[in-house]
Design an enzyme around this catalytic site. Structure first.
Site, PDB file in Angstrom:
ATOM      1  N   GLU A   1     -53.587 -20.273 -16.353  1.00  0.00           N
ATOM      2  CA  GLU A   1     -54.034 -21.807 -17.048  1.00  0.00           C
ATOM      3  C   GLU A   1     -53.193 -22.873 -16.880  1.00  0.00           C
ATOM      4  OE1 GLU A   1     -57.554 -22.277 -20.119  1.00  0.00           O
ATOM      5  OE2 GLU A   1     -58.446 -21.438 -18.279  1.00  0.00           O
TER       6      GLU A   1
ATOM      7  N   HIS B   1     -47.453   5.188 -15.103  1.00  0.00           N
ATOM      8  CA  HIS B   1     -48.334   6.559 -14.421  1.00  0.00           C
ATOM      9  C   HIS B   1     -49.554   5.700 -13.228  1.00  0.00           C
ATOM     10  CE1 HIS B   1     -46.877   9.569 -17.142  1.00  0.00           C
ATOM     11  NE2 HIS B   1     -46.573   9.024 -17.588  1.00  0.00           N
TER      12      HIS B   1
ATOM     13  N   LYS C   1     -67.389 -23.713 -13.253  1.00  0.00           N
ATOM     14  CA  LYS C   1     -68.603 -24.469 -13.865  1.00  0.00           C
ATOM     15  C   LYS C   1     -69.202 -25.066 -13.051  1.00  0.00           C
ATOM     16  CE  LYS C   1     -65.720 -23.756 -17.800  1.00  0.00           C
ATOM     17  NZ  LYS C   1     -64.996 -24.576 -19.024  1.00  0.00           N
TER      18      LYS C   1
HETATM   19  O1  PA5 Z   1     -57.678 -22.744 -22.860  1.00  0.00           O
HETATM   20  C1  PA5 Z   1     -59.164 -23.108 -22.734  1.00  0.00           C
HETATM   21  O2  PA5 Z   1     -58.804 -24.680 -22.939  1.00  0.00           O
HETATM   22  C2  PA5 Z   1     -60.095 -22.679 -21.985  1.00  0.00           C
HETATM   23  O3  PA5 Z   1     -59.459 -21.523 -21.529  1.00  0.00           O
HETATM   24  C3  PA5 Z   1     -61.551 -22.735 -23.128  1.00  0.00           C
HETATM   25  O4  PA5 Z   1     -60.671 -22.086 -24.287  1.00  0.00           O
HETATM   26  C4  PA5 Z   1     -62.584 -21.660 -22.866  1.00  0.00           C
HETATM   27  O5  PA5 Z   1     -63.131 -22.887 -21.444  1.00  0.00           O
HETATM   28  C5  PA5 Z   1     -63.853 -21.736 -23.822  1.00  0.00           C
HETATM   29  O6  PA5 Z   1     -64.325 -23.605 -23.939  1.00  0.00           O
HETATM   30  P1  PA5 Z   1     -65.248 -23.497 -25.279  1.00  0.00           P
HETATM   31  O7  PA5 Z   1     -63.978 -23.496 -26.418  1.00  0.00           O
HETATM   32  O8  PA5 Z   1     -65.238 -25.440 -25.211  1.00  0.00           O
HETATM   33  O9  PA5 Z   1     -66.175 -22.880 -25.246  1.00  0.00           O
END
Ligand code: PA5
Length: 490
Positions: A305, A349, A457
């Protein structure tokens, strides 16, 4: 106190040859960009507003207010004394760090045996998938009167967490009736978002319900283990101070501008050279420890990310030194190494065949644990394994794996962890966070946003008629339907 070490011998040409390895001259050539990146990070970190606006406040988490930590530790102990089970709901950054801590810092089979748990609650992670197979059997088998629920979501909007929370909430309501909210704690944005609103509503009805902890401003999900993860640590009996002092120790080392003194900078610099100049676009993290596999999963999110980005970054600086980062939409870069979580010796493995003989397009990072809390000696006398300790065999397997990779000119490096405990785990987490932030600087991308996860999303929200979607998003989805020709499905 011993500290984590970073062994990068096998990334260098003296071990794996010039075609696939880094030479010291490569590092010298990068010295300008490295010191520019260091100075840039340093200057942002000096301004609280910069840290918050740009999502870099996680860098301050190792040094948290002692009163807050005391409060969380106490709350965790209370929950642990009162309940037999805790369900944690969250996904992505609101889940992976906690799961990593659970497996690293609790004994294996923690949930199964009260002696191992030291009578602390069993821990269950849910709300991290829309797969219906897990939540139902869990709720059918847990006693709601003996179960505490922690829901973690910054936005409160995330479908997986939101759906699971709705199911768990109604399950609790059935038995605990009016006061069910006293068995719920929310970790969410301090001011805004659906979950925060829900907390406020419920507290008006019953002030003792929906206790809550704030997510700090300027800390993105994947960098938030030392914020949202603290209550979980306290419940399982980990001393917050241990983990945070490990993070502090690593943060100090990672503030040095000198590559050979700063393990995170060295890690990022070597990986970037191998990625950009030698085509090593796959990043395998392979701890030689079962308990660190979820930590490798956490790192996958962190790297993917943070550095997997379409556009490079354009920086605007105000006369007061405040920065704004924009996506440079004229400059498509599509960068980012692809992370893979693995574990030794298990994956020797499976993946190892490809690591040794497949495409030479990856780097492998091992985590070597020097001391294990429990060890086993193989019984008998006649066998070549007889009398050998498991930990020694594991160590030997790692030596052998390094050797085999070096023979085939495969770049690899090792993080050496004296032991898997709170202190060293804190060091490890901060090391990866800092290395990833620095890798983002070297690639000149924004490592603290994740625009790429928005599109799926939005598609879900559109199909479910969620209010509030922008007209532009709706138009884009309508104009670009998925094309599924029947003859292409056989
Ligand atoms: O790193 C991030 O920001 C994302 O992985 C969020 O943590 C994830 O999408 C969950 O979001 P939220 O905490 O708003 O439910």
């Amino acid at each position: 106190m011993r500290q984590i070490k970073f062994d990068f011998n096998n990334m260098f040409s003296f071990n794996i040859g010039r075609k696939h390895g880094v030479a010291e001259s490569d590092l010298d050539k990068m010295s300008g960009i490295i010191s520019k990146a260091h100075n840039h990070l340093k200057s942002i970190l000096q301004h609280k507003r910069n840290r918050i606006n740009l999502q870099l406040e996680w860098q301050t988490l190792p040094w948290q207010n002692k009163k807050t930590l005391f409060h969380i530790q106490k709350l965790g102990n209370q929950i642990a004394q009162q309940f037999e089970n805790v369900i944690l709901l969250g996904i992505g950054g609101s889940y992976l760090g906690l799961k990593a801590a659970q497996d690293a810092l609790c004994p294996a089979y923690y949930n199964e045996f009260p002696l191992l748990r030291k009578d602390r609650p069993r821990i269950y992670f849910e709300g991290n998938n829309l797969d219906p197979q897990t939540l139902n059997p869990l709720l059918k088998n847990l006693n709601p009167k003996k179960t505490f629920v922690i829901v973690i979501s910054k936005s409160g909007e995330t479908a997986e967490t939101r759906a699971a929370f709705a199911v768990v909430e109604s399950w609790l309501k059935k038995t605990a009736a009016k006061f069910y909210g006293r068995q719920i704690l929310a970790i969410t944005d301090p001011e805004s978002g659906t979950l925060r609103k829900k907390v406020q509503q419920e507290q008006r009805r019953d002030p003792l319900s929906f206790r809550n902890l704030p997510l700090l401003k300027g800390v993105g999900g994947r960098f938030s283990e030392f914020n949202i993860g603290l209550l979980h640590l306290a419940i399982i009996g980990v001393k917050l101070e241990d983990v945070l002092s490990g993070a502090q120790a690593m943060a100090k080392r990672c503030s040095s501008p000198l590559l050979f003194k700063n393990p995170a900078y060295m890690y990022a610099a070597l990986q970037t050279i191998l990625y950009k100049q030698k085509g090593k676009s796959i990043a395998i993290l392979m701890p030689f420890s079962e308990s660190l596999k979820p930590t490798a999963d956490w790192y996958c999110q962190l790297l993917a990310e943070s550095t997997g980005k379409k556009y490079s970054r354009r920086i605007k600086v105000s006369p007061l030194g405040l920065e704004e980062w924009e996506m440079d939409t004229k400059h498509i870069v599509n960068v980012g190494r692809t992370p893979i979580a693995s574990r030794g010796t298990n994956d020797l493995h499976s993946l190892q065949q490809n690591n040794i003989e497949g495409e030479n397009n990856k780097t492998i990072t091992f985590i070597r644990v020097e001391n294990f809390k429990n060890d086993i000696t193989v019984c008998g006398r006649a066998d070549f394994l007889s009398g050998k300790q498991y930990s020694k065999l594991l160590c030997l397997a790692l030596d052998a794996t390094e050797w085999a990779l070096v023979r085939e000119s495969r770049p690899n490096c090792t993080i050496i962890m004296p032991q898997v405990n709170g202190f060293h785990w804190g060091e490890l987490i901060f090391f990866f966070e800092m290395a990833t932030a620095f890798e983002g600087e070297l690639l000149n991308i924004n490592a603290f946003d994740q625009p790429g996860v928005e599109s799926y999303k939005n598609y879900i929200y559109y199909k479910l008629h969620k209010p509030g979607l922008s007209a532009q998003v709706v138009r884009e989805i309508k104009r670009n339907p998925l094309v599924k020709k029947r003859e292409f499905i056989i």
